[in-house]
Design a protein around this motif. Structure first.
Motif, PDB file in Angstrom:
ATOM      1  N   GLU A  56       0.753  -1.117   0.059  1.00  0.00           N
ATOM      2  CA  GLU A  56      -0.175  -0.206  -0.102  1.00  0.00           C
ATOM      3  C   GLU A  56       0.877   1.354   0.017  1.00  0.00           C
ATOM      4  OE1 GLU A  56      -4.007  -1.632   2.198  1.00  0.00           O
ATOM      5  OE2 GLU A  56      -2.412  -0.850   3.570  1.00  0.00           O
ATOM      6  N   GLU A  57       1.956   1.201   0.754  1.00  0.00           N
ATOM      7  CA  GLU A  57       2.869   2.365   0.480  1.00  0.00           C
ATOM      8  C   GLU A  57       3.662   2.448  -0.689  1.00  0.00           C
ATOM      9  OE1 GLU A  57       4.702   5.547   2.550  1.00  0.00           O
ATOM     10  OE2 GLU A  57       3.009   4.410   3.144  1.00  0.00           O
ATOM     11  N   ALA A  58       3.935   1.227  -1.215  1.00  0.00           N
ATOM     12  CA  ALA A  58       4.631   1.224  -2.473  1.00  0.00           C
ATOM     13  C   ALA A  58       3.577   1.493  -3.501  1.00  0.00           C
ATOM     14  CB  ALA A  58       5.061  -0.176  -2.883  1.00  0.00           C
ATOM     15  N   ALA A  59       2.462   1.718  -3.582  1.00  0.00           N
ATOM     16  CA  ALA A  59       1.499   2.053  -4.478  1.00  0.00           C
ATOM     17  C   ALA A  59       1.508   3.433  -4.701  1.00  0.00           C
ATOM     18  CB  ALA A  59      -0.015   1.676  -4.000  1.00  0.00           C
ATOM     19  N   LYS A  60       1.776   4.352  -3.443  1.00  0.00           N
ATOM     20  CA  LYS A  60       1.819   5.610  -3.791  1.00  0.00           C
ATOM     21  C   LYS A  60       3.221   6.283  -4.628  1.00  0.00           C
ATOM     22  CE  LYS A  60       0.315   6.061   1.083  1.00  0.00           C
ATOM     23  NZ  LYS A  60       0.579   6.431   2.523  1.00  0.00           N
ATOM     24  N   LEU A 109       6.079 -25.325 -11.106  1.00  0.00           N
ATOM     25  CA  LEU A 109       5.885 -24.006 -11.339  1.00  0.00           C
ATOM     26  C   LEU A 109       6.973 -23.310 -12.065  1.00  0.00           C
ATOM     27  CD1 LEU A 109       3.597 -23.204  -8.276  1.00  0.00           C
ATOM     28  CD2 LEU A 109       2.838 -24.281 -10.342  1.00  0.00           C
ATOM     29  N   ASP A 110       6.758 -22.616 -13.079  1.00  0.00           N
ATOM     30  CA  ASP A 110       7.692 -22.011 -13.825  1.00  0.00           C
ATOM     31  C   ASP A 110       7.946 -20.474 -12.898  1.00  0.00           C
ATOM     32  OD1 ASP A 110       9.831 -21.844 -15.499  1.00  0.00           O
ATOM     33  OD2 ASP A 110       8.902 -21.039 -16.804  1.00  0.00           O
ATOM     34  N   LEU A 111       8.516 -20.387 -11.811  1.00  0.00           N
ATOM     35  CA  LEU A 111       8.448 -19.183 -11.012  1.00  0.00           C
ATOM     36  C   LEU A 111       9.873 -18.809 -10.615  1.00  0.00           C
ATOM     37  CD1 LEU A 111       5.354 -19.520  -8.704  1.00  0.00           C
ATOM     38  CD2 LEU A 111       5.280 -18.739 -11.115  1.00  0.00           C
ATOM     39  N   ASP A 112      10.090 -17.541 -10.388  1.00  0.00           N
ATOM     40  CA  ASP A 112      11.062 -17.089 -10.013  1.00  0.00           C
ATOM     41  C   ASP A 112      10.742 -16.040  -9.007  1.00  0.00           C
ATOM     42  OD1 ASP A 112      13.845 -16.644  -9.725  1.00  0.00           O
ATOM     43  OD2 ASP A 112      14.558 -16.450 -11.784  1.00  0.00           O
ATOM     44  N   TYR A 113      12.126 -15.144  -8.573  1.00  0.00           N
ATOM     45  CA  TYR A 113      12.101 -13.997  -8.008  1.00  0.00           C
ATOM     46  C   TYR A 113      12.851 -12.958  -8.279  1.00  0.00           C
ATOM     47  CZ  TYR A 113      16.126 -14.465  -4.984  1.00  0.00           C
ATOM     48  OH  TYR A 113      17.723 -14.962  -4.849  1.00  0.00           O
ATOM     49  N   THR A 114      12.474 -11.558  -8.177  1.00  0.00           N
ATOM     50  CA  THR A 114      13.305 -10.549  -8.562  1.00  0.00           C
ATOM     51  C   THR A 114      14.044  -9.774  -7.431  1.00  0.00           C
ATOM     52  OG1 THR A 114      11.483  -8.843  -8.332  1.00  0.00           O
ATOM     53  CG2 THR A 114      11.758  -9.779 -10.523  1.00  0.00           C
ATOM     54  N   VAL A 115      13.630  -9.491  -6.372  1.00  0.00           N
ATOM     55  CA  VAL A 115      14.455  -8.608  -5.162  1.00  0.00           C
ATOM     56  C   VAL A 115      13.874  -9.430  -3.918  1.00  0.00           C
ATOM     57  CG1 VAL A 115      14.537  -6.669  -6.434  1.00  0.00           C
ATOM     58  CG2 VAL A 115      12.553  -6.853  -5.212  1.00  0.00           C
ATOM     59  N   LYS A 116      14.705  -9.233  -3.035  1.00  0.00           N
ATOM     60  CA  LYS A 116      14.487  -9.439  -1.596  1.00  0.00           C
ATOM     61  C   LYS A 116      14.212  -7.933  -0.733  1.00  0.00           C
ATOM     62  CE  LYS A 116      17.912 -13.115  -1.390  1.00  0.00           C
ATOM     63  NZ  LYS A 116      19.106 -13.736  -0.949  1.00  0.00           N
ATOM     64  N   VAL A 117      13.100  -8.160  -0.131  1.00  0.00           N
ATOM     65  CA  VAL A 117      12.400  -6.741   0.283  1.00  0.00           C
ATOM     66  C   VAL A 117      12.804  -6.861   2.033  1.00  0.00           C
ATOM     67  CG1 VAL A 117      10.295  -5.448   0.847  1.00  0.00           C
ATOM     68  CG2 VAL A 117      10.688  -7.115  -1.537  1.00  0.00           C
ATOM     69  N   HIS A 118      12.302  -7.678   2.547  1.00  0.00           N
ATOM     70  CA  HIS A 118      12.449  -7.779   4.242  1.00  0.00           C
ATOM     71  C   HIS A 118      12.656  -9.161   4.726  1.00  0.00           C
ATOM     72  CE1 HIS A 118       8.164  -8.176   3.737  1.00  0.00           C
ATOM     73  NE2 HIS A 118       8.171  -9.210   5.140  1.00  0.00           N
ATOM     74  N   ILE A 119      13.093  -9.070   6.116  1.00  0.00           N
ATOM     75  CA  ILE A 119      13.126 -10.409   6.580  1.00  0.00           C
ATOM     76  C   ILE A 119      12.264 -10.322   8.123  1.00  0.00           C
ATOM     77  CG2 ILE A 119      14.877 -11.821   8.024  1.00  0.00           C
ATOM     78  CD1 ILE A 119      17.111 -10.825   6.212  1.00  0.00           C
ATOM     79  N   GLU A 120      11.640 -11.277   8.153  1.00  0.00           N
ATOM     80  CA  GLU A 120      10.665 -11.251   9.161  1.00  0.00           C
ATOM     81  C   GLU A 120      11.109 -12.607  10.188  1.00  0.00           C
ATOM     82  OE1 GLU A 120       6.653 -12.333   7.967  1.00  0.00           O
ATOM     83  OE2 GLU A 120       6.895 -10.944   6.407  1.00  0.00           O
ATOM     84  N   PRO A 121      11.934 -11.976  11.469  1.00  0.00           N
ATOM     85  CA  PRO A 121      12.474 -12.990  12.130  1.00  0.00           C
ATOM     86  C   PRO A 121      11.441 -13.974  12.886  1.00  0.00           C
ATOM     87  CG  PRO A 121      13.555 -10.812  12.593  1.00  0.00           C
ATOM     88  CD  PRO A 121      12.226 -10.544  11.502  1.00  0.00           C
ATOM     89  N   MET A 122      11.757 -15.314  12.767  1.00  0.00           N
ATOM     90  CA  MET A 122      10.866 -16.106  13.530  1.00  0.00           C
ATOM     91  C   MET A 122      10.851 -16.071  14.863  1.00  0.00           C
ATOM     92  SD  MET A 122       9.863 -20.207  12.424  1.00  0.00           S
ATOM     93  CE  MET A 122       8.813 -19.969  11.007  1.00  0.00           C
ATOM     94  N   ALA A 123       9.827 -16.414  15.819  1.00  0.00           N
ATOM     95  CA  ALA A 123      10.300 -16.080  17.105  1.00  0.00           C
ATOM     96  C   ALA A 123       9.396 -17.182  17.922  1.00  0.00           C
ATOM     97  CB  ALA A 123       9.894 -14.933  17.716  1.00  0.00           C
ATOM     98  N   LEU A 254       9.885  -1.356  -4.402  1.00  0.00           N
ATOM     99  CA  LEU A 254       9.741  -2.090  -3.155  1.00  0.00           C
ATOM    100  C   LEU A 254      11.199  -2.156  -2.663  1.00  0.00           C
ATOM    101  CD1 LEU A 254       7.269  -4.749  -4.198  1.00  0.00           C
ATOM    102  CD2 LEU A 254       7.301  -3.142  -2.166  1.00  0.00           C
ATOM    103  N   THR A 255      12.275  -1.767  -3.378  1.00  0.00           N
ATOM    104  CA  THR A 255      13.770  -1.663  -2.856  1.00  0.00           C
ATOM    105  C   THR A 255      14.251  -0.096  -2.466  1.00  0.00           C
ATOM    106  OG1 THR A 255      14.701  -2.171  -4.904  1.00  0.00           O
ATOM    107  CG2 THR A 255      14.279  -3.987  -3.323  1.00  0.00           C
ATOM    108  N   ILE A 259      10.687   2.783   0.949  1.00  0.00           N
ATOM    109  CA  ILE A 259      10.182   1.800   1.516  1.00  0.00           C
ATOM    110  C   ILE A 259      11.090   1.287   2.522  1.00  0.00           C
ATOM    111  CG2 ILE A 259       9.746  -0.692   0.965  1.00  0.00           C
ATOM    112  CD1 ILE A 259       7.744   1.318  -0.086  1.00  0.00           C
ATOM    113  N   LYS A 260      12.457   1.472   2.375  1.00  0.00           N
ATOM    114  CA  LYS A 260      13.234   1.200   3.650  1.00  0.00           C
ATOM    115  C   LYS A 260      13.061   1.916   4.902  1.00  0.00           C
ATOM    116  CE  LYS A 260      18.294   0.369   4.781  1.00  0.00           C
ATOM    117  NZ  LYS A 260      19.669   0.619   4.434  1.00  0.00           N
ATOM    118  N   LYS A 261      12.927   3.032   4.765  1.00  0.00           N
ATOM    119  CA  LYS A 261      12.421   4.195   5.573  1.00  0.00           C
ATOM    120  C   LYS A 261      10.979   3.700   6.393  1.00  0.00           C
ATOM    121  CE  LYS A 261      11.707   8.937   6.933  1.00  0.00           C
ATOM    122  NZ  LYS A 261      11.682  10.359   6.494  1.00  0.00           N
ATOM    123  N   PHE A 262       9.976   3.181   5.566  1.00  0.00           N
ATOM    124  CA  PHE A 262       8.788   2.732   6.117  1.00  0.00           C
ATOM    125  C   PHE A 262       8.752   1.646   6.873  1.00  0.00           C
ATOM    126  CE2 PHE A 262       5.059   0.070   5.339  1.00  0.00           C
ATOM    127  CZ  PHE A 262       4.194   1.107   5.785  1.00  0.00           C
TER     128      PHE A 262
END
Length: 275
Positions: A56-60, A109-123, A254-255, A259-262
């Motif tokens: 939603e932030e990226a949409a702006k 599935l013929d899928l791939d990725y473009t960029v790494k955005v964030h890490i969500e530490p598991m706890a 998204l990189t 977005i980093k600041k957000f």
């Protein structure tokens, strides 16, 4: 003579018509190709927190670049990749690299990725104890039931000194090498983990589901994954779309520094930028 002229004119008109149709068809094909390469509405599938919020932030920012972002919300980990592979989505944003690779391999599935955005530490969280040292013999700990997050959760428990597991990413509870307290490891669907906290002694929960349940990883967790975790959340796309202009625009935004600041200001360390 008049008949010959009439026939000639008809022939010329038909020829012009065919040429015109051919030109129109060629133009339409070019326009269609251009539209497919750089469509102005990007449809992205995402789970609610934090992925949808970040989008939603990226949409702006995308709007300033001439793109409209349509977000389709999902509440499970299986449907978004199928929807992406079937062309219902242009991209999705909910998973980390090992999960994408495992799913793509299993479902072909013929899928791939473009960029790494964030890490969500598991706890690790609990409603019954304040310290993992207080876990009793035979205590029950719930972990995610999918292979990648399940193995990841076991490593969190190992880092906390509760168990020892064999090396490798795709491990399960049968790969526990040492369990001095005879802890009972119960595998549960990830979104359900916060809901079973009242019934188990502890649970290892993905940050997105923890936040949705009002849990703060930096305040409420009894143990948390290292922030250098390789499980960065990514933008997944069809391989054939990786180099298309609208995907490049999405990845760039998204990189971005905005977005980093957000991420840093909104999640205050519970979610960490991966760029």
């Amino acid at each position: 003579m008049r008949k010959k002229i009439s026939v000639l004119l008809v022939g010329l008109l038909l020829g012009a018509s065919v040429i015109g149709c051919g030109a129109s068809k060629e133009k339409a094909e070019v326009n269609q190709s251009s539209s497919v390469n750089d469509k102005k509405e990007i449809v992205v599938g995402a789970t609610p927190v934090p992925h949808k919020e970040i989008l939603e932030e990226a949409a702006k920012l995308l709007e300033k670049e001439g793109y409209k972002l349509k977000i389709v919300e999902f509440t499970d980990y299986q449907t978004p990749n199928i929807a992406l592979a079937e062309g219902q989505l242009d991209a999705n944003f909910f998973q980390h690299v090992p999960f994408l690779k495992k799913t793509a391999e299993e479902k072909n599935l013929d899928l791939d990725y473009t960029v790494k955005v964030h890490i969500e530490p598991m706890a690790v969280y609990s409603k019954k104890i304040k310290d993992l040292k207080d876990l009793k013999e035979g205590a029950e700990i719930a972990i995610p039931n999918d292979p990648t997050n399940g193995g990841r959760a076991l490593k969190v428990l190992e880092s906390a000194g509760l168990i020892k597991v064999k090396e490798g990413e795709l491990i399960s509870k049968v790969d526990i090498l040492e369990n001095k307290k005879n802890l009972k490891i119960t595998e549960i669907d990830s979104p359900q983990l916060p809901r079973v906290l009242e019934d188990v002694d502890a649970a290892v929960i993905n940050t997105n589901f923890a936040i949705e349940a009002g849990l703060n990883p930096t305040k409420d967790a009894l143990a948390i994954e290292d922030k250098d975790s390789p499980y960065a959340n990514i933008i997944a796309v069809k391989k054939e779309d990786k180099d298309k202009d609208y995907i490049k625009a999405l990845s760039k935004v998204l990189t971005s520094k905005e977005i980093k600041k957000f991420i840093e200001e909104k999640y205050k360390g519970s979610i960490v930028p991966a760029f």
